[in-house]
Design an enzyme around this catalytic site. Sequence first.
Site, PDB file in Angstrom:
ATOM      1  CG  ASP A   1      44.892  67.732  13.112  1.00 11.56           C
ATOM      2  OD1 ASP A   1      44.095  67.130  13.862  1.00 11.56           O
ATOM      3  OD2 ASP A   1      44.971  67.516  11.886  1.00 11.56           O
TER       4      ASP A   1
ATOM      5  N   GLY B   1      41.145  62.007  19.704  1.00 10.44           N
ATOM      6  CA  GLY B   1      40.177  63.107  19.607  1.00 10.44           C
ATOM      7  C   GLY B   1      39.419  63.336  20.907  1.00 10.44           C
TER       8      GLY B   1
HETATM    9  C1  LIG Z   1      42.131  65.287  10.898  1.00  9.78           C
HETATM   10  C2  LIG Z   1      42.214  64.273  11.976  1.00  9.78           C
HETATM   11  C3  LIG Z   1      41.470  64.691  13.144  1.00  9.78           C
HETATM   12  C4  LIG Z   1      41.504  64.077  14.313  1.00  9.78           C
HETATM   13  C5  LIG Z   1      42.363  62.969  14.608  1.00  9.78           C
HETATM   14  C6  LIG Z   1      42.341  62.332  15.789  1.00  9.78           C
HETATM   15  C7  LIG Z   1      43.248  61.205  15.994  1.00  9.78           C
HETATM   16  C8  LIG Z   1      42.757  60.153  16.935  1.00  9.78           C
HETATM   17  O1  LIG Z   1      41.691  60.197  17.480  1.00  9.78           O
HETATM   18  S1  LIG Z   1      43.876  58.882  17.147  1.00  9.78           S
HETATM   19  C9  LIG Z   1      42.960  57.725  18.101  1.00  9.78           C
HETATM   20  C10 LIG Z   1      42.233  56.730  17.259  1.00  9.78           C
HETATM   21  N1  LIG Z   1      41.546  55.799  18.138  1.00  9.78           N
HETATM   22  C11 LIG Z   1      42.066  54.633  18.550  1.00  9.78           C
HETATM   23  O2  LIG Z   1      43.166  54.250  18.189  1.00  9.78           O
HETATM   24  C12 LIG Z   1      41.208  53.833  19.491  1.00  9.78           C
HETATM   25  C13 LIG Z   1      40.696  52.558  18.833  1.00  9.78           C
HETATM   26  N2  LIG Z   1      39.774  51.817  19.711  1.00  9.78           N
HETATM   27  C14 LIG Z   1      40.172  51.115  20.781  1.00  9.78           C
HETATM   28  O3  LIG Z   1      41.317  51.103  21.169  1.00  9.78           O
HETATM   29  C15 LIG Z   1      39.112  50.298  21.458  1.00  9.78           C
HETATM   30  O4  LIG Z   1      38.001  50.190  20.591  1.00  9.78           O
HETATM   31  C16 LIG Z   1      38.627  50.862  22.813  1.00  9.78           C
HETATM   32  C17 LIG Z   1      38.213  52.312  22.708  1.00  9.78           C
HETATM   33  C18 LIG Z   1      39.750  50.719  23.850  1.00  9.78           C
HETATM   34  C19 LIG Z   1      37.399  50.065  23.306  1.00  9.78           C
HETATM   35  O5  LIG Z   1      37.699  48.671  23.319  1.00  9.78           O
HETATM   36  P1  LIG Z   1      36.496  47.607  23.317  1.00  9.78           P
HETATM   37  O6  LIG Z   1      35.471  48.015  24.301  1.00  9.78           O
HETATM   38  O7  LIG Z   1      37.112  46.254  23.447  1.00  9.78           O
HETATM   39  O8  LIG Z   1      35.802  47.771  21.897  1.00  9.78           O
HETATM   40  P2  LIG Z   1      36.256  47.209  20.466  1.00  9.78           P
HETATM   41  O9  LIG Z   1      35.818  45.787  20.350  1.00  9.78           O
HETATM   42  O10 LIG Z   1      37.696  47.491  20.231  1.00  9.78           O
HETATM   43  O11 LIG Z   1      35.423  48.117  19.474  1.00  9.78           O
HETATM   44  C20 LIG Z   1      34.019  47.969  19.328  1.00  9.78           C
HETATM   45  C21 LIG Z   1      33.624  48.544  17.999  1.00  9.78           C
HETATM   46  O12 LIG Z   1      33.955  49.917  17.948  1.00  9.78           O
HETATM   47  C22 LIG Z   1      34.793  50.197  16.828  1.00  9.78           C
HETATM   48  N3  LIG Z   1      35.721  51.290  17.159  1.00  9.78           N
HETATM   49  C23 LIG Z   1      36.365  51.496  18.320  1.00  9.78           C
HETATM   50  N4  LIG Z   1      37.117  52.611  18.215  1.00  9.78           N
HETATM   51  C24 LIG Z   1      36.937  53.089  16.973  1.00  9.78           C
HETATM   52  C25 LIG Z   1      37.454  54.227  16.266  1.00  9.78           C
HETATM   53  N5  LIG Z   1      38.273  55.109  16.826  1.00  9.78           N
HETATM   54  N6  LIG Z   1      37.058  54.413  14.990  1.00  9.78           N
HETATM   55  C26 LIG Z   1      36.183  53.587  14.397  1.00  9.78           C
HETATM   56  N7  LIG Z   1      35.656  52.490  15.011  1.00  9.78           N
HETATM   57  C27 LIG Z   1      36.035  52.260  16.287  1.00  9.78           C
HETATM   58  C28 LIG Z   1      35.531  48.891  16.616  1.00  9.78           C
HETATM   59  O13 LIG Z   1      36.051  48.840  15.317  1.00  9.78           O
HETATM   60  C29 LIG Z   1      34.418  47.884  16.853  1.00  9.78           C
HETATM   61  O14 LIG Z   1      33.581  47.891  15.723  1.00  9.78           O
HETATM   62  P3  LIG Z   1      32.941  46.539  15.140  1.00  9.78           P
HETATM   63  O15 LIG Z   1      32.195  46.969  13.927  1.00  9.78           O
HETATM   64  O16 LIG Z   1      32.049  46.049  16.257  1.00  9.78           O
HETATM   65  O17 LIG Z   1      34.075  45.620  14.869  1.00  9.78           O
END
Ligand SMILES: CC/C=C\C=C\CC(=O)SCCNC(=O)CCNC(=O)[C@H](O)C(C)(C)COP(=O)(O)OP(=O)(O)OC[C@H]1O[C@@H](n2cnc3c(N)ncnc32)[C@H](O)[C@@H]1OP(=O)(O)O
Length: 273
Positions: A154, A123
Amino acid sequence: MENYKTLQVFQKFPSSGVFHINLNRPSQRNALSRDFFPEFSIAFQSLDQNPNASVIVLSGTGDHFCSGIDIKTLNSFANDTGDRGRSGERLRRDIKYLQEAITAIERCRKPVIAAIKGACIGGGIDIVTACDIRYCSKDAFFSVKEVDMGLTADLGTLQRLPGIVGFGNAMELALTGRRFSGQEAKELGLVSRVFGSKEELDEGVKIIAEGIAAKSPLAVTGTKAVLLRSRDSSVEQGLDYVATWNSSMLVSDDLMEAVSAHLQKRKPTFSKL
Ligand SMILES: CC/C=C\C=C\CC(=O)SCCNC(=O)CCNC(=O)[C@H](O)C(C)(C)COP(=O)(O)OP(=O)(O)OC[C@H]1O[C@@H](n2cnc3c(N)ncnc32)[C@H](O)[C@@H]1OP(=O)(O)O
């Protein structure tokens, strides 16, 4: 200024004409929650109407720009009404509502500059491809991640990215979902410049944003409107559009002021839009 849960909207230097919108859920790496979408629309609509806002800088609080859709909210899109057709129609409306929030960036008459550091995923790419100018810091990384989440993107990436990086590059990035660096984003034309650090990004974007904010608001607004219209139409239609645009807005106080300032060897000053 509205009270937002997912955004910060502020001015660092009052009277500069530059406003900032920060995605503001750093503990979740600025993941896009359900609350984000209506707030994002309202923020852009309100700055569009704010005569003190000439340029908008879009960034993220903390180390990352945006980690994409809030993965925890994804199951909220499965809204089973019991009828497949009605559920599908409802989901379609839901997706179009989210799309509108991202398109609010383009609907805003003021230029929007994305300042990207850290992650810009899924996103996040939908958002930055709707922005008018993109810069990043050296630590930035990008991924059109949807394919890895079992999704067809999308919210605009598949529509806007090809025009920015070329069709073949967009296809490759979207089908592989691979992570790419700020330097590669520059080589692809996704960002205009890579700054050496986050601090340099902030300082560089400030100078560029203030420079645009000092220009004729009529000319800047017209340039954004005409370029976006031209992107989506033939050269002939684009030329026709700009002729009509300028037939009503070319002769303005801004033109007279720019000419006088040039002749008098001084900086022009323009009134707000
Ligand atoms: C109708 C649909 C409409 C739109 C669709 C869009 C599709 C997308 O966006 S697909 C992409 C989805 N996102 C991801 O796959 C990214 C996931 N996150 C990461 O890869 C990593 O978090 C990072 C961004 C590279 C950052 O890494 P780091 O600094 O090591 O942090 P973390 O320890 O991984 O995360 C900390 C904390 O944030 C939460 N978090 C991170 N990203 C998300 C997310 N996309 N959604 C929800 N939460 C997220 C992660 O779970 C951790 O939470 P805690 O509660 O502290 O465990």
